[in-house]
Design a protein around this motif. Sequence first.
Motif, short mmCIF file in Angstrom:
data_model
loop_
_atom_site.label_atom_id
_atom_site.label_comp_id
_atom_site.label_asym_id
_atom_site.label_seq_id
_atom_site.Cartn_x
_atom_site.Cartn_y
_atom_site.Cartn_z
N PRO A 101 0.82 -1.23 0.00
CA PRO A 101 0.00 0.00 0.00
C PRO A 101 0.84 1.27 0.00
O PRO A 101 0.47 2.27 -0.61
CB PRO A 101 -0.82 -0.13 1.29
CG PRO A 101 -0.85 -1.60 1.57
CD PRO A 101 0.48 -2.11 1.12
N GLU A 104 2.03 1.57 -3.71
CA GLU A 104 0.99 1.80 -4.72
C GLU A 104 0.14 3.03 -4.43
O GLU A 104 -0.20 3.78 -5.36
CB GLU A 104 0.10 0.57 -4.80
CG GLU A 104 0.79 -0.67 -5.34
CD GLU A 104 -0.14 -1.86 -5.42
OE1 GLU A 104 -1.29 -1.75 -4.91
OE2 GLU A 104 0.25 -2.90 -5.97
N LYS A 105 -0.24 3.23 -3.18
CA LYS A 105 -1.20 4.29 -2.84
C LYS A 105 -0.54 5.56 -2.33
O LYS A 105 -1.02 6.67 -2.60
CB LYS A 105 -2.18 3.77 -1.79
CG LYS A 105 -2.90 2.49 -2.17
CD LYS A 105 -3.75 2.66 -3.43
CE LYS A 105 -4.51 1.38 -3.75
NZ LYS A 105 -5.29 1.51 -5.01
N ARG A 108 2.78 6.12 -5.00
CA ARG A 108 2.27 5.99 -6.36
C ARG A 108 3.42 5.77 -7.35
O ARG A 108 3.60 6.51 -8.33
CB ARG A 108 1.48 7.24 -6.73
CG ARG A 108 0.21 7.44 -5.92
CD ARG A 108 -0.09 8.90 -5.68
NE ARG A 108 0.88 9.51 -4.79
CZ ARG A 108 1.30 10.77 -4.89
NH1 ARG A 108 0.84 11.54 -5.87
NH2 ARG A 108 2.18 11.26 -4.03
#
Length: 336
Positions: A101, A104-105, A108
């Motif tokens: 996470p 990816e989040k 980014r």
Amino acid sequence: MSAAAENAPGEAKVIPIESAPSWSEPDRPAGLADQIADAVGGALAGRLGPAATRLFGKGWEGRAAEGLAFLRRRITGDYEVDEFGFDRELTEEVLLSLLRPLAEKYFRIEVRGIENIPAEGGALIVANHSGTIPLDALMTQVAIHDHHPGGRFLRMLAADLVFVLPGVNELARKAGHTLACNEDAQALLERGELVGVWPEGFKGIGKPFSDRYKLQRFGRGGFVASALRAQVPIIPCSIVGAEETYPMIGNFRTLARLLGLPYVPITPTFPWLGPLGAVPLPTKWTIQFGEPIATDRHPAEAADDPMLVFDLADEVRETIQHTLYELLVQRRSVFF
């Protein structure tokens, strides 16, 4: 006697890195792990079933079964580690899942040039180091595993400090990392592993923010010698975004000496915001893997030629530096 019976309960089997065959454990009476799994499974299948469906959604039964099976293997020691301590299952199912996470989040991460990493066989990833805390190394590990078609694991060469910190030492070993020395690097490369090294070391991650994206000295080029002896390609890796996660504007040098640390950073948020100052800034990252630099055009004995080692190390460094400048020119914003 089977491989499982030779190990004490709760201890993993040590499998030589070059041969880790699958094996099956003979039937035996249910132990503590089976009792726990049966109890949890029974509860979820009973009155808690409808509540679990509402909370976790459809398909939770399969995920729960996998989780219980994982728990059973952890308790009984029915899992494999190699001679360096690498626990593939724990890394994939737990450690990378926790980091994903963030990659990816939060950051980014955009990954480029993943096709330059070979599908199999040894290769040495050489990257720039920055950010005060070595998140760049962890994010590179996630990026390679998640974006490479073969889901390859990156075996990182870490500093001595990593292996003297309680808790961190055990996790690093489980994740497949080892001491940054030529012997371990060469052993992993010769066995076909993907090895990562950050030659700037603490000079890179501990440099002031005013020197961001300016590569520090690459040491004596020991990583080049390891690649030459193993006859594997060197893949330059350029990381943009990590420099701004913890902008280092000062250093508590006296406190660092007392604690035996290379530095104690002062950032715009730390120590002024207390624990909140340890939260990295949500910068936008790009990780680009460059074209491989072949080493098999030289004989393995070339690793003993200091001039050749220096020239190759300088070529890798210049490639990374040039790519960093290109990525910075293309970047729209630190955060977007």
